[in-house]
Design an enzyme around this catalytic site. Structure first.
Site, PDB file in Angstrom:
ATOM      1  N   ASP A 100       0.819  -1.215   0.000  1.00 51.04           N
ATOM      2  CA  ASP A 100       0.000   0.000   0.000  1.00 51.04           C
ATOM      3  C   ASP A 100       0.853   1.267   0.000  1.00 51.04           C
ATOM      4  O   ASP A 100       0.344   2.363  -0.242  1.00 51.04           O
ATOM      5  CB  ASP A 100      -0.974   0.016   1.188  1.00 51.04           C
ATOM      6  CG  ASP A 100      -2.211  -0.833   0.898  1.00 51.04           C
ATOM      7  OD1 ASP A 100      -2.250  -1.451  -0.184  1.00 51.04           O
ATOM      8  OD2 ASP A 100      -3.124  -0.885   1.729  1.00 51.04           O
ATOM      9  N   ASP A 148      -9.612  38.255 -32.492  1.00 49.34           N
ATOM     10  CA  ASP A 148      -8.998  36.966 -32.730  1.00 49.34           C
ATOM     11  C   ASP A 148      -9.807  35.838 -32.083  1.00 49.34           C
ATOM     12  O   ASP A 148      -9.719  34.688 -32.482  1.00 49.34           O
ATOM     13  CB  ASP A 148      -7.567  36.982 -32.154  1.00 49.34           C
ATOM     14  CG  ASP A 148      -6.782  35.777 -32.610  1.00 49.34           C
ATOM     15  OD1 ASP A 148      -6.889  35.423 -33.794  1.00 49.34           O
ATOM     16  OD2 ASP A 148      -6.086  35.182 -31.781  1.00 49.34           O
ATOM     17  N   GLY A 151      -5.679  23.459 -33.290  1.00 48.05           N
ATOM     18  CA  GLY A 151      -6.634  22.828 -34.188  1.00 48.05           C
ATOM     19  C   GLY A 151      -6.727  23.588 -35.510  1.00 48.05           C
ATOM     20  O   GLY A 151      -6.716  22.988 -36.581  1.00 48.05           O
ATOM     21  N   LEU A 152      -6.770  24.902 -35.439  1.00 48.71           N
ATOM     22  CA  LEU A 152      -6.833  25.687 -36.670  1.00 48.71           C
ATOM     23  C   LEU A 152      -5.569  25.514 -37.488  1.00 48.71           C
ATOM     24  O   LEU A 152      -5.611  25.427 -38.714  1.00 48.71           O
ATOM     25  CB  LEU A 152      -7.026  27.161 -36.327  1.00 48.71           C
ATOM     26  CG  LEU A 152      -8.455  27.616 -36.062  1.00 48.71           C
ATOM     27  CD1 LEU A 152      -8.531  29.120 -36.145  1.00 48.71           C
ATOM     28  CD2 LEU A 152      -9.427  26.989 -37.038  1.00 48.71           C
TER      29      LEU A 152
END
Lengths: 507, 452
Positions: A36, A274, A409-410
Site C-alpha cells: 500500500d 482573434d 486545431g486551426l
C-alpha cells in the site's frame, strides 16, 4: 463486483494521506499490508514532494493474520510517535485491514500517547478518495478546533486545499491576495500548510472560505454549526465567479467590496477579434463537480462556447451537477466509468473537451482537442510555473490553457489544406496538442460499416470532399450527412448530398 | 580502472550473516508484475479480484500504459460482495463472461488474488477450475496470488509462472527451458546465442502465445534468467526438471557465466563457445568500460525492491569498480543466489526484508554515492543530498545479456553524471542551499537565491 481499469478516485485512505501530507506535524498510522506504500509515490513523483509522506504503514503479512496484527499496529503507533514526535496522530485502516477488524482507534487510545490521537472510519468498499479527504479533515477539525476569540481585524480561514490537489498550491496564493485587497486577513489555510496547533485557532476567524467543497465541506459545516462561522458558497474560478466571491466575502466581512483587476487580461482577450472564431464552439465538460461547475460558467459566459454536455465523477455532488446541467439544457453524465464518458463524448462529437487526464486520452483517441480542468492529473499538471485556476490570474491561465489546443486545431486545418504535400499526409493524425501522434486504426468506422448494413454509401468524390472538412468537425459532418441521407431515403452520398446536409444543419 | 579480475575468491559473501528485518516495507506488492507480464503474454488477460486500492495501484504503476487498452483490469469488490461468498462467485463468473465476450482475442485468463480477496478467503482456485470448465478448452483460466500479504513486487511473476507449471504438457524430450519474462528483444538475442552454440531445442516460460506453451518432463533442464523465481523453480523441480545453476545474465561476466553453464550441460566445446561469444563479449566489455569510468570507486546502497539487487551488486562491484555498502533484498533465496554471493567480495552488509526507517538511518550514516531505491524514497533522498537510481526501471528496461550490458551500466551512471552537469543543483550546484524542506504552503514564497 465491477470490472474497472481507470479509476477517477483512489480509495478513501489516499484521501486521508492527502490531508496528512498537505499538513505539518501530523502523522498517519495506517493499518495496511505490504504494497500500500505505492501511494507514497503519488506525492513524491506526481506532486514532486521532497520528503516522504508522513505515513507509517503496519505492513502486515499473511503469517501475521490472527491476533498478531493488533500488536503490530500498536507497535507502529509507538514507533511513529517516538521517531517523528508529531503534534497529533491520525490512525485508520486500509481496505484489507478493514476486513480483519482490528480497531485502530481503540488500539491507539490504549497506548496512551501524550498527543491527540484521532481515529478515522473510512469505509473502503463504499466511499472513495474525496470522501476520505473530507472526512479526515473534518475529524481533525472536530477534535482540535476549540472555541477562540475572534481576531481584531477581520479574518477568514481558507478551507479545502490538500496534497495532490489540482493547482491548490497556487490557488491559495491567488485567493489570499483577493481577500487582502478587501482588507481581510487570512487566519489559517487548512489542511494544506497547517499544523494541528493551527487548527486550534480556526475559530478565531470571522468566516470561512470554502475553496474546494469536495475536501472541505464537512469541516466548514461543522465550524458553522459549532463556532458560528458562515462560509462562502462561491468558488472563485472564472471572472464572474471571482467577482461574486469578492461580493460574498466582503459582505461576510462587513466591508466594501474592493478588487484590483489590473492584472486581469482574460475579458479583453476573449473580446478581441482573434477570439471571434471561439463563438459557439461545442464543449464537453467533465471532472470533479467544483471544477466542472466553474468551467461550464466560464465556457458559456466568458468564452462564448456552447456547453454541449457536462458531468462529474464524484457522486456526492450528483444532485447539484444535475441541476446545473438542467440550466444548460443538457443531460448530466454522472459516472465513474470512463466508458460512459467516452460514449457520451463520442455521441456528442464536441469540438473541445474540458476534463481530467482520462478525458485527455479520450480526446486523443477521438481526435478532439482537450484541456485539463480537474483531478486526476499527471505530473505535468503540477507545474513549476505559477498557474492558479482561481482569481484573476486563474482566469488568465484558463484562457490560455483552453484556447491553446484550439489554436493548434486551426493550425492543423491549415495543414490539411496542404494535404497533398509530401510532408503533411493524413496519417499524421491529430492529438490533443496538435502533435503528430499517429491516429489509431480505430478511426475508419466509416464507409465499409455503412456499406455492410446496406444503407448509405459514400461516393468517392464525396468521401474526398469530406476529408477537406477540418478533422475536429469531420465526425459530426459525417454523422449529419448520413442522418440527412437516411431521412430522405437516399442511399448514395454525393458531393451534393454533403452540401445539402450542411445547409440543412447550418447553425 | 579498478575492476577486479574474473577469478573471485571462492567464498565471497556466501558466509556473510544476513540482517533480517521486519517493519514497514516500502515496496510494491506482487500485483505490479502484471504490468510487464501482460506485455509478454500477448493473449492473456490478468483479472485482479480486489479493491479500489488494487485498481489504483495498477493505475499508478502502469502510468500512461493504462491508456493503451492493456489486457488487465480489476474486478473491484463492493460491499455486497463481502456479505455472502456464493454471491461473489456468481459476480465473478458474470464479469469474466462479459470480459471474454468483449475481448475474443483472449486465450488465457489469470485470476489474480489480492489482499482483500485472500482475507475474505474467496476461493479463486476453485473459481479458475469452474471457469476453465465453462470456457475451455479454448480458454484457460489460471489462479495465482499477487497480494501484498504474500508477495513483494517481482514475486508476482514467480507466483504467476509457478501457477502455470502444473498445467504444462508433459514431454520426454531433452529440452532447454529458459525461465523468466524477458523483453522480446532480449529473448531473441538469448535464443540466437543459444542457437549459435548449437542448442536449438529451447523453449521459454512464459511463452508469447498460448500455442507456444512449453512442455516439461524429467529430461527438461532449465535456466533462470531472473533471480526472483524461487517458487517457479520448485514447481519445475516437482515436475522432474533439473535446474542449471548459474549467475544471472547481467553484464559481460554474468552473461558469459550463464551461457557457459548452459553450454556445458549440452556438451558444447570451449573453443566453439569462445568463438561464438568472443565478439559480443568484446562489445559488452567496451560498452561497460565507457560508463564504468564514472562509476569506478563510487559506493552503492541497495534498498530492497525486486531481488535483482544481489546480481546487480555483483555486476556493479566486479565490472564497474563500485563498492557495495548495503545490499538489501526483499527475499534472499540461498540456493538460487549462491553463485552470485560467491562472486561478491566480502564487505557489504546483506539485509533481507525491511524496516524502512532503520534502513534510512543506515543510509544516512553511510552517505553512499548512489542509492538504488523505489520512487517513494528517491526524491526525498535526493532532497537530503543523496544521489538515487529508482529501482523499478531496472525491471522494465531491457538490461540482460551482452547487448544491454552498456545500457545497464548507463542506468547507474546517468544520475551521477546528471548531478555533476547541473550548475544550479540545489544541493551540489554553486548556489548550495540549506537542504531543508521546501515551503509547500501557499502565500509564502522562498527568498530568491543569489548566485555566487
Amino acid at each position: 463486483m465491477k470490472l474497472s481499469l481507470w479509476t477517477y478516485e483512489g480509495p478513501p485512505h489516499v484521501g486521508a494521506m492527502r490531508v496528512a501530507t498537505g499538513m505539518k506535524g501530523v502523522h498517519y498510522v495506517l493499518h495496511a499490508p505490504q504494497g500500500d506504500t505505492y501511494a507514497d509515490l503519488l506525492f513524491t513523483m506526481i506532486e514532486r514532494r521532497d520528503h516522504r509522506p508522513p505515513v507509517t504503514y503496519t505492513t502486515f503479512q499473511a503469517r501475521d493474520l490472527g491476533s498478531d496484527t493488533a500488536e503490530l499496529f500498536a507497535r507502529a503507533c509507538r514507533d511513529a510517535y517516538e521517531r517523528y514526535r508529531p503534534e497529533a496522530l491520525i490512525v485508520g485502516a486500509s481496505c484489507t485491514a478493514e476486513l480483519i477488524q482490528d480497531d485502530p482507534g481503540g488500539l491507539a487510545e490504549a497506548i496512551g500517547l501524550p498527543i491527540p490521537v484521532i481515529p478515522l472510519e473510512l469505509p473502503s468498499y463504499q466511499r472513495k478518495e474525496n470522501f476520505g479527504a473530507d472526512e479526515t479533515f473534518f475529524q481533525l477539525v472536530r477534535h482540535l478546533a476549540g472555541p477562540a476569540e475572534r481576531t481584531d481585524r477581520v479574518s477568514a480561514n481558507i478551507l479545502g486545499p490538500t496534497g495532490l490537489g489540482f493547482r491548490h498550491r497556487d490557488d491559495i496564493v491567488e485567493v489570499t491576495a483577493l481577500l487582502n485587497e478587501i482588507g481581510i486577513d487570512v487566519n489559517v489555510v487548512a489542511p494544506m500548510g497547517a499544523a494541528p496547533s493551527d487548527l486550534t485557532r480556526l475559530a478565531a476567524a470571522h468566516f470561512n472560505v470554502l475553496l474546494y467543497p469536495e475536501t472541505g465541506e464537512a469541516a466548514a459545516r461543522w465550524l458553522e454549526r459549532t463556532h458560528g462561522q458562515p462560509f462562502t458558497k462561491t468558488v472563485p474560478i472564472g471572472v464572474g465567479a471571482t467577482r461574486d466571491f469578492i461580493e460574498e466575502a466582503a459582505s461576510l466581512a462587513g466591508l466594501p467590496a474592493r478588487a484590483d483587476e489590473t492584472r486581469l487580461r482574460q475579458p479583453w482577450y476573449s473580446a478581441s477579434v482573434d477570439s471571434t472564431y471561439l463563438t459557439g464552439k461545442r464543449v464537453f465538460v467533465f471532472g470533479d463537480a467544483t471544477h466542472v461547475a466553474a468551467a461550464a460558467r466560464i465556457a458559456r459566459d466568458e468564452m462564448g462556447f456552447e456547453v454541449a454536455g457536462l458531468g462529474c465523477y464524484n457522486r456526492e455532488f450528483a444532485r447539484s451537477i444535475r441541476a446545473l446541467a438542467k440550466d444548460y439544457g443538457v443531460e448530466a453524465v454522472i459516472s465513474d466509468d470512463y466508458l460512459d464518458v467516452e460514449e457520451a463524448i463520442a455521441a456528442l462529437q464536441p469540438e473541445l473537451i474540458l476534463g481530467t487526464q482520462m478525458e485527455r486520452h479520450i480526446g486523443k483517441r477521438l481526435g478532439i482537442p482537450c484541456a485539463v480542468i480537474s483531478s486526476p492529473v499527471h505530473v505535468q499538471d503540477f507545474p513549476a510555473r505559477y498557474s492558479p485556476q482561481a482569481g484573476w490570474e486563474g482566469a488568465n491561465v484558463i484562457f490560455d490553457t483552453w484556447v491553446h489546443p484550439l489554436v493548434m486545431g486551426l493550425e492543423e486545418h491549415l495543414l490539411t489544406m496542404f494535404r497533398e504535400d509530401f510532408e503533411f499526409h493524413d496519417q499524421a493524425g491529430p492529438s490533443h496538442h496538435g502533435g503528430s501522434a499517429p491516429r489509431p486504426a480505430a478511426s475508419p468506422r466509416d464507409i465499409s460499416e455503412q456499406a455492410k448494413t446496406g444503407e448509405v454509401i459514400w461516393l468517392a468524390d464525396a468521401e474526398t470532399e469530406l476529408k477537406k472538412v477540418p478533422f475536429f468537425v469531420r465526425g459530426k459532418a459525417r454523422r449529419n450527412t448520413e442522418a440527412f441521407a437516411a431521412e430522405r431515403g437516399v442511399n448514395e452520398i454525393s458531393i451534393d448530398t454533403l452540401y445539402e446536409a450542411k445547409a440543412h444543419y447550418a447553425r | 580502472m579498478n575492476v577486479r579480475p574474473g577469478n573471485a575468491p571462492l567464498s565471497g559473501c556466501a558466509d556473510t550473516p544476513v540482517l533480517k528485518e521486519r517493519g514497514q516495507h516500502e515496496v510494491f506488492c506482487g500485483l505490479t508484475g502484471i504490468i510487464w507480464l501482460h506485455r509478454k503474454m500477448q493473449d492473456a488477460f490478468f483479472l485482479v479480484v480486489g479493491s479500489r486500492t488494487c485498481a489504483h495501484l495498477l493505475q499508478s504503476a502502469a502510468g500512461v500504459m493504462i491508456f493503451a487498452e492493456p489486457r488487465f483490469g480489476t474486478a473491484i469488490l463492493e460491499e455486497k460482495d463481502l456479505a455472502g461468498l456464493a454471491d461473489a462467485h456468481e459476480e465473478l463468473d458474470r464479469e469474466v463472461a462479459k470480459l471474454l465476450s468483449r475481448r475474443p482475442d483472449i486465450r488465457q485468463v489469470f485470476l489474480v488474488g489480492s489482499c482483500p480477496s485472500e482475507v475474505i478467503k474467496l476461493d479463486l482456485a476453485r473459481a479458475a477450475e469452474r471457469l476453465s470448465a465453462l470456457h475451455g478448452p479454448r480458454i484457460r483460466v489460471i489462479n495465482y496470488s499477487g497480494s501484498g500479504i504474500e508477495t513483494t513486487f517481482t514475486q508476482g511473476e514467480d507466483a504467476c509462472l509457478a501457477a502455470m507449471v502444473p498445467g504444462l504438457p508433459a514431454t520426454e524430450a531433452k529440452e532447454l527451458l529458459v525461465v523468466g519474462a524477458l523483453p522480446d528483444v532480449v529473448e531473441d538475442q538469448a535464443l540466437s546465442l543459444l542457437g549459435q552454440l548449437g542448442i536449438d531445442t529451447v523453449r521459454v516460460l512464459p511463452a508469447r502465445h498460448v500455442d507456444e506453451t512449453p512442455a516439461i518432463g524429467t529430461h527438461t533442464v532449465y535456466a533462470l534468467t531472473q533471480p526472483f523465481l524461487g517458487d517457479t523453480s520448485a514447481a519445475l523441480d516437482r515436475r522432474g526438471a533439473r535446474r542449471i545453476a548459474a549467475p544471472f545474465p547481467f553484464g559481460e561476466e554474468g552473461t558469459t557465466a550463464w551461457l557457459w553453464a548452459v553450454a556445458q550441460e549440452f556438451g558444447v566445446a570451449r573453443e566453439h563457445f569462445d568463438r561464438v561469444t568472443e565478439a559480443p563479449r568484446a562489445r559488452a566489455k567496451a560498452a561497460v568500460a565507457r560508463r564504468a569510468e564514472q562509476l569506478c570507486g563510487k559506493s552503492v546502497f541497495f534498498f530492497p525492491d525486486s531481488q535483482l539487487e544481489i546480481p546487480l551488486a555483483r555486476f556493479l562491484t566486479r565490472e564497474c569498480g563500485m563498492t557495495a555498502v548495503e545490499i538489501g533484498t526483499p527475499f534472499l533465496h540461498r540456493d538460487l543466489m549462491a553463485p552470485e554471493l560467491a562472486l561478491i567480495a566480502p564487505g557489504p552488509r546483506l539485509s533481507e526484508g525491511q524496516d524502512v526507517d532503520l534502513q534510512l538511518d543506515r543510509a544516512r550514516a553511510d552517505r553512499p554515492d548512489l542509492s538504488v531505491c523505489g520512487l517513494g524514497l528517491a526524491n526525498p533522498l535526493e532532497a537530503e543530498g543523496l544521489a538515487t537510481k529508482w529501482a523499478i526501471e531496472l525491471v522494465f528496461t531491457p538490461v540482460h545479456f551482452y547487448e544491454q550490458a552498456g545500457d545497464l551500466a548507463e542506468l547507474f551512471a546517468r544520475p551521477l553524471n546528471r548531478r555533476s552537469l547541473l550548475k544550479n543543483h540545489p544541493f551540489f550546484g554553486s548556489g548550495k542551499s540549506s537542504g531543508g524542506s521546501l515551503e509547500e504552503a501557499g502565500g509564502q514564497t522562498a527568498p530568491l537565491k543569489v548566485a555566487t
